[in-house]
Design an enzyme around this catalytic site. Structure first.
Site, PDB file in Angstrom:
ATOM      1  N   GLU A 101       0.885  -1.186  -0.071  1.00  0.00           N
ATOM      2  CA  GLU A 101      -0.086   0.039  -0.186  1.00  0.00           C
ATOM      3  C   GLU A 101       0.766   1.328  -0.020  1.00  0.00           C
ATOM      4  O   GLU A 101       0.560   2.315  -0.621  1.00  0.00           O
ATOM      5  CB  GLU A 101      -1.023   0.078   1.430  1.00  0.00           C
ATOM      6  CG  GLU A 101      -2.124  -0.807   1.056  1.00  0.00           C
ATOM      7  CD  GLU A 101      -2.809  -1.157  -0.154  1.00  0.00           C
ATOM      8  OE1 GLU A 101      -3.265  -0.125  -0.868  1.00  0.00           O
ATOM      9  OE2 GLU A 101      -2.712  -2.226  -0.593  1.00  0.00           O
ATOM     10  N   TRP A 133       1.693   1.708  -3.409  1.00  0.00           N
ATOM     11  CA  TRP A 133       0.581   2.405  -3.993  1.00  0.00           C
ATOM     12  C   TRP A 133       0.763   3.843  -4.052  1.00  0.00           C
ATOM     13  O   TRP A 133       0.457   4.859  -4.973  1.00  0.00           O
ATOM     14  CB  TRP A 133      -0.679   1.928  -3.790  1.00  0.00           C
ATOM     15  CG  TRP A 133      -1.255   0.782  -4.313  1.00  0.00           C
ATOM     16  CD1 TRP A 133      -1.443  -0.395  -4.097  1.00  0.00           C
ATOM     17  CD2 TRP A 133      -1.911   0.681  -5.913  1.00  0.00           C
ATOM     18  NE1 TRP A 133      -1.736  -1.381  -4.815  1.00  0.00           N
ATOM     19  CE2 TRP A 133      -2.323  -0.563  -6.109  1.00  0.00           C
ATOM     20  CE3 TRP A 133      -2.113   1.647  -6.841  1.00  0.00           C
ATOM     21  CZ2 TRP A 133      -2.694  -1.143  -7.351  1.00  0.00           C
ATOM     22  CZ3 TRP A 133      -2.637   1.156  -7.934  1.00  0.00           C
ATOM     23  CH2 TRP A 133      -3.091  -0.068  -8.049  1.00  0.00           C
ATOM     24  N   TRP A 176     -21.249  11.894 -18.679  1.00  0.00           N
ATOM     25  CA  TRP A 176     -21.494  11.834 -17.397  1.00  0.00           C
ATOM     26  C   TRP A 176     -23.033  12.598 -17.001  1.00  0.00           C
ATOM     27  O   TRP A 176     -23.349  13.422 -17.425  1.00  0.00           O
ATOM     28  CB  TRP A 176     -20.520  12.531 -16.312  1.00  0.00           C
ATOM     29  CG  TRP A 176     -19.353  11.749 -16.509  1.00  0.00           C
ATOM     30  CD1 TRP A 176     -18.080  12.431 -16.918  1.00  0.00           C
ATOM     31  CD2 TRP A 176     -18.657  10.761 -15.982  1.00  0.00           C
ATOM     32  NE1 TRP A 176     -16.873  11.488 -16.842  1.00  0.00           N
ATOM     33  CE2 TRP A 176     -17.490  10.498 -16.121  1.00  0.00           C
ATOM     34  CE3 TRP A 176     -19.246   9.421 -15.249  1.00  0.00           C
ATOM     35  CZ2 TRP A 176     -16.791   9.233 -15.865  1.00  0.00           C
ATOM     36  CZ3 TRP A 176     -18.761   8.522 -15.023  1.00  0.00           C
ATOM     37  CH2 TRP A 176     -17.388   8.336 -15.139  1.00  0.00           C
ATOM     38  N   ASN A 233     -10.641   2.283   3.403  1.00  0.00           N
ATOM     39  CA  ASN A 233     -10.310   1.958   1.834  1.00  0.00           C
ATOM     40  C   ASN A 233     -11.360   1.206   1.139  1.00  0.00           C
ATOM     41  O   ASN A 233     -11.814   1.578   0.001  1.00  0.00           O
ATOM     42  CB  ASN A 233      -8.881   1.424   1.795  1.00  0.00           C
ATOM     43  CG  ASN A 233      -8.474   1.165   0.349  1.00  0.00           C
ATOM     44  OD1 ASN A 233      -8.427   2.433  -0.462  1.00  0.00           O
ATOM     45  ND2 ASN A 233      -8.329   0.113  -0.183  1.00  0.00           N
ATOM     46  N   TRP A 288     -16.312  11.440 -11.774  1.00  0.00           N
ATOM     47  CA  TRP A 288     -15.176  10.981 -10.971  1.00  0.00           C
ATOM     48  C   TRP A 288     -14.723  12.372 -10.161  1.00  0.00           C
ATOM     49  O   TRP A 288     -14.409  12.727  -9.016  1.00  0.00           O
ATOM     50  CB  TRP A 288     -14.253  10.237 -11.077  1.00  0.00           C
ATOM     51  CG  TRP A 288     -13.712  10.736 -12.417  1.00  0.00           C
ATOM     52  CD1 TRP A 288     -13.990  10.422 -13.570  1.00  0.00           C
ATOM     53  CD2 TRP A 288     -12.489  11.757 -12.343  1.00  0.00           C
ATOM     54  NE1 TRP A 288     -13.138  11.149 -14.554  1.00  0.00           N
ATOM     55  CE2 TRP A 288     -12.112  11.920 -13.787  1.00  0.00           C
ATOM     56  CE3 TRP A 288     -11.727  12.293 -11.384  1.00  0.00           C
ATOM     57  CZ2 TRP A 288     -11.091  12.815 -14.198  1.00  0.00           C
ATOM     58  CZ3 TRP A 288     -10.762  13.108 -11.760  1.00  0.00           C
ATOM     59  CH2 TRP A 288     -10.592  13.498 -13.391  1.00  0.00           C
ATOM     60  N   TRP A 329      -9.994   7.642  -7.300  1.00  0.00           N
ATOM     61  CA  TRP A 329     -11.100   7.991  -8.008  1.00  0.00           C
ATOM     62  C   TRP A 329     -10.975   7.696  -9.466  1.00  0.00           C
ATOM     63  O   TRP A 329     -12.088   6.882  -9.993  1.00  0.00           O
ATOM     64  CB  TRP A 329     -11.536   9.719  -7.947  1.00  0.00           C
ATOM     65  CG  TRP A 329     -12.402   9.826  -6.673  1.00  0.00           C
ATOM     66  CD1 TRP A 329     -11.940  10.333  -5.570  1.00  0.00           C
ATOM     67  CD2 TRP A 329     -13.832   9.543  -6.267  1.00  0.00           C
ATOM     68  NE1 TRP A 329     -12.954  10.346  -4.753  1.00  0.00           N
ATOM     69  CE2 TRP A 329     -14.110   9.841  -5.198  1.00  0.00           C
ATOM     70  CE3 TRP A 329     -14.728   8.991  -7.272  1.00  0.00           C
ATOM     71  CZ2 TRP A 329     -15.283   9.753  -4.676  1.00  0.00           C
ATOM     72  CZ3 TRP A 329     -16.088   8.889  -7.004  1.00  0.00           C
ATOM     73  CH2 TRP A 329     -16.206   9.211  -5.638  1.00  0.00           C
TER      74      TRP A 329
HETATM   75  P1  FAD Z   1      -3.182   1.638   5.318  1.00  0.00           P
HETATM   76  O1  FAD Z   1      -4.121   0.563   4.737  1.00  0.00           O
HETATM   77  O2  FAD Z   1      -2.960   1.217   6.466  1.00  0.00           O
HETATM   78  O3  FAD Z   1      -2.068   2.011   4.455  1.00  0.00           O
HETATM   79  C1  FAD Z   1      -1.171   2.539   5.017  1.00  0.00           C
HETATM   80  C2  FAD Z   1      -0.917   3.831   4.097  1.00  0.00           C
HETATM   81  O4  FAD Z   1      -0.483   3.701   2.668  1.00  0.00           O
HETATM   82  C3  FAD Z   1      -2.300   4.905   4.046  1.00  0.00           C
HETATM   83  O5  FAD Z   1      -2.023   5.531   5.212  1.00  0.00           O
HETATM   84  C4  FAD Z   1      -1.668   5.706   2.902  1.00  0.00           C
HETATM   85  O6  FAD Z   1      -0.843   6.770   3.080  1.00  0.00           O
HETATM   86  C5  FAD Z   1      -1.120   4.809   1.893  1.00  0.00           C
HETATM   87  N1  FAD Z   1      -2.260   4.074   0.852  1.00  0.00           N
HETATM   88  C6  FAD Z   1      -3.122   3.193   1.352  1.00  0.00           C
HETATM   89  N2  FAD Z   1      -3.750   2.433   0.188  1.00  0.00           N
HETATM   90  C7  FAD Z   1      -3.414   3.436  -0.715  1.00  0.00           C
HETATM   91  C8  FAD Z   1      -3.983   3.790  -1.882  1.00  0.00           C
HETATM   92  N3  FAD Z   1      -4.925   3.001  -2.345  1.00  0.00           N
HETATM   93  N4  FAD Z   1      -3.608   4.800  -2.728  1.00  0.00           N
HETATM   94  C9  FAD Z   1      -2.538   5.474  -2.187  1.00  0.00           C
HETATM   95  N5  FAD Z   1      -2.170   5.534  -0.872  1.00  0.00           N
HETATM   96  C10 FAD Z   1      -2.594   4.605  -0.152  1.00  0.00           C
HETATM   97  N6  FAD Z   1      -5.759   7.874   0.611  1.00  0.00           N
HETATM   98  C11 FAD Z   1      -5.296   9.272   1.354  1.00  0.00           C
HETATM   99  O7  FAD Z   1      -4.295   9.195   2.091  1.00  0.00           O
HETATM  100  N7  FAD Z   1      -5.664  10.398   0.811  1.00  0.00           N
HETATM  101  C12 FAD Z   1      -6.904  10.475  -0.048  1.00  0.00           C
HETATM  102  O8  FAD Z   1      -7.409  11.561   0.024  1.00  0.00           O
HETATM  103  C13 FAD Z   1      -7.342   9.283  -0.256  1.00  0.00           C
HETATM  104  N8  FAD Z   1      -8.602   9.371  -1.286  1.00  0.00           N
HETATM  105  C14 FAD Z   1      -9.082   8.164  -1.770  1.00  0.00           C
HETATM  106  C15 FAD Z   1     -10.176   8.125  -2.443  1.00  0.00           C
HETATM  107  C16 FAD Z   1     -10.506   6.965  -3.108  1.00  0.00           C
HETATM  108  C17 FAD Z   1     -11.778   6.806  -4.066  1.00  0.00           C
HETATM  109  C18 FAD Z   1     -10.064   5.811  -2.717  1.00  0.00           C
HETATM  110  C19 FAD Z   1     -10.365   4.336  -3.515  1.00  0.00           C
HETATM  111  C20 FAD Z   1      -8.567   5.717  -1.987  1.00  0.00           C
HETATM  112  C21 FAD Z   1      -8.162   6.814  -1.502  1.00  0.00           C
HETATM  113  N9  FAD Z   1      -7.152   6.909  -0.576  1.00  0.00           N
HETATM  114  C22 FAD Z   1      -6.625   8.020   0.034  1.00  0.00           C
HETATM  115  C23 FAD Z   1      -6.399   5.534  -0.575  1.00  0.00           C
HETATM  116  C24 FAD Z   1      -6.718   4.832   0.777  1.00  0.00           C
HETATM  117  O9  FAD Z   1      -8.058   4.835   0.850  1.00  0.00           O
HETATM  118  C25 FAD Z   1      -6.271   5.507   2.250  1.00  0.00           C
HETATM  119  O10 FAD Z   1      -4.912   5.805   2.110  1.00  0.00           O
HETATM  120  C26 FAD Z   1      -6.484   4.458   3.295  1.00  0.00           C
HETATM  121  O11 FAD Z   1      -7.801   4.106   3.380  1.00  0.00           O
HETATM  122  C27 FAD Z   1      -5.890   5.107   4.630  1.00  0.00           C
HETATM  123  O12 FAD Z   1      -6.298   4.420   5.656  1.00  0.00           O
HETATM  124  P2  FAD Z   1      -5.029   3.723   6.506  1.00  0.00           P
HETATM  125  O13 FAD Z   1      -3.935   4.867   6.706  1.00  0.00           O
HETATM  126  O14 FAD Z   1      -5.343   2.929   7.544  1.00  0.00           O
HETATM  127  O15 FAD Z   1      -4.364   2.682   5.517  1.00  0.00           O
END
Ligand code: FAD
Length: 464
Positions: free
Chosen positions: A277, A280, A309, A344, A362, A385
């Site tokens: 992650e 990502w 859209w 997420n 989106w 998105w």
């Molecule tokens: P964990 O699952 O513990 O992951 C650790 C860290 O990895 C996160 O804190 C984050 O920094 C990074 N990460 C995890 N998943 C992703 C991902 N898919 N893409 C990029 N980085 C990721 N994340 C944001 O930080 N800010 C946003 O504005 C944001 N908007 C999102 C919008 C959509 C539509 C989607 C599908 C995902 C988005 N995410 C966003 C990614 C992700 O959902 C969140 O980072 C995650 O839910 C944060 O929870 P966590 O810290 O417990 O993550």
């Protein structure tokens, strides 16, 4: 004086620009100072959530205290718009006798243009150094020097770099002068909403590091099995800290290494799913940097600009308010509104619902998320998105449309999460919870998923 301009890197640990400024100050026998610029109009223009703004300002106050202990004063100035920063900063550095400016480089287009204008306007050298990723955006490329557009090869190359170069965590800075007193920036009382949201995201020194350590020690190896269930605490909940740079990704790697004894480098290795992650996160930052049109409301796949859209405002409002008649979508949207955060799995479900069931762009979802999220981050939000909408790099294939009912059944099987956020449904047995139909105040589904799915597929097919 060497000046460090703090932006989305509100920490003193593992801070390359701060480290560089301290080194230059030592060489030249100068002092170091920090600066934070509040740009409220610009933040609003970027749809920054009020709770995120509050989080940043509270964190800046804490950063001021941490820097003061190191003998470094933090200055705050307010300039409404980015375009006003270059001249404001030029006068400021002249008046204070600053000899060099240090900051981490930006990846977003407005911020990059701002920094270019600053560099041109300042009468002193300015140094912008990478600091938001493990490997600088743009650094991970294919053998031919092209940017990666697909995640898996990017992650392979990223892991290859990690294996060959490792990562470097900068040492924790020691005081360079007698401690100073920090006069906190005056902030109004927190609103009730801010109070509720910020309780989940303490800004005090060491809080983010402690959360990271605890997660790695107790949860990281179970992450792969638990991460998809919003009713469980299966993810790190570090996103707000990572987005504001309170934590650096290097600190995450160091925590994994010290907690597990080794960095997981392969799929299936304990802890790898979490590292993935973080990759990502880097992928989307690389993309945003290399494809500036992503910062300008444009889809990654340019041909999808022609998608027709929907502009149905009633549908959009129902989605924002959590009144679509699909419980998992509604629970997620109500949770976002009240807590400023969303799991997420739920972000993927509601994004798919807006774009593939309601056929709303989106871009509207991205802006609405930004206006609510405490962890709002352009690269991750835009990436997420566009992934869900099928317009992005390595996006979900357009014909794979999430079914909001089965997603709810699968990832909230007991309905624990739904009951928490939709009190109207709290008394229903799990078997009825995911398809309640109209029930008291709770609405019937606003669209038929089967028909909406076919329409979404047709919209993409029409693109040719
Ligand atoms: P964990 O699952 O513990 O992951 C650790 C860290 O990895 C996160 O804190 C984050 O920094 C990074 N990460 C995890 N998943 C992703 C991902 N898919 N893409 C990029 N980085 C990721 N994340 C944001 O930080 N800010 C946003 O504005 C944001 N908007 C999102 C919008 C959509 C539509 C989607 C599908 C995902 C988005 N995410 C966003 C990614 C992700 O959902 C969140 O980072 C995650 O839910 C944060 O929870 P966590 O810290 O417990 O993550």
């Amino acid at each position: 004086m060497q000046l460090v301009w703090f932006r989305q890197d509100l920490r003193v640990v593992d801070h390359r620009a701060l480290t560089q400024a301290r080194q230059r100050a030592r060489e030249r026998g100068e002092a170091v100072a920090g600066l934070f610029i509040i740009s409220r109009e610009q933040w609003r223009h970027h749809h920054m959530a009020a709770v995120r703004e509050r989080f940043l300002l509270e964190r800046v106050n804490q950063l001021g205290a941490e820097l003061a202990r190191l003998g470094i004063p933090l200055h705050l100035i307010e300039v409404p718009w980015f375009r006003e920063i270059p001249s404001a900063l030029a006068s400021w550095v002249r008046e204070r006798g600053v000899s060099e400016l240090h900051a981490h480089s930006a990846i977003e287009i407005d911020e990059r243009r701002r920094d270019e204008a600053v560099a041109a306007a300042l009468p002193i050298p300015s140094h912008f150094v990478p600091g938001c990723c493990v490997f600088a955006p743009g650094e991970i490329r294919t053998g031919k020097g092209e940017p990666f557009k697909v995640f898996t090869p990017f992650s392979r190359a990223w892991l290859g770099q990690l294996a060959s170069r490792g990562f470097s965590l900068l040492p924790t800075p020691r005081p360079i002068a007698a401690p100073l007193t920090w006069q906190a920036w005056p902030l109004p009382e927190r609103s009730e909403h801010e109070q509720r949201v910020l309780a989940d995201w303490p800004v005090a020194e060491g809080e983010a590091e402690a959360r990271l350590r605890e997660f790695v020690e107790a949860e990281v190896t179970a992450y792969a099995e638990r991460r998809d269930f919003p009713a469980r605490q299966g993810t790190s909940r570090l996103s707000t800290y990572l987005a504001a740079g309170v934590l650096s990704p290097n600190q995450c790697l160091a925590a994994i290494q010290s907690g597990l004894g080794v960095l997981p480098m392969e799929k299936g290795a304990p802890g790898f799913a979490w590292l993935n992650e973080l990759i990502w996160r880097e992928f989307y930052r690389h993309l945003l940097y290399l494809e500036p049109h992503l910062s300008m409301n444009q889809p990654f796949q340019r041909h999808t600009r022609a998608l027709a859209w929907s502009h149905d405002e009633k549908h959009f409002t129902a989605w924002c308010e959590g009144r679509t008649g699909y419980p998992i979508v509604d629970a997620a949207m109500r949770c976002l509104k009240q807590t400023g955060w969303m799991h997420n799995r739920l972000r993927m479900i509601v994004a798919s619902f807006l774009t593939k069931d309601l056929h709303i762009s989106w871009r509207r979802g991205e802006d609405y998320f930004m206006s609510q999220l405490i962890d709002g981050d352009l690269a991750a939000n835009n990436g997420g998105w566009q992934w869900a909408a099928g317009t992005g790099a390595d996006a979900a294939p357009y014909f794979r449309v999430f079914n909001p009912t089965t997603q709810g059944e699968r990832f909230d099987p007991e309905g624990t999460f739904i009951r928490r956020w939709i009190p109207e449904l709290a008394a229903l047995p799990a078997a009825r919870l995911h398809q309640p139909g109209p029930l008291g105040n709770y609405p019937a589904p606003i669209v038929d998923h089967g028909a909406a799915r076919l329409r979404a597929i047709a919209m993409f097919k029409e693109l040719g």
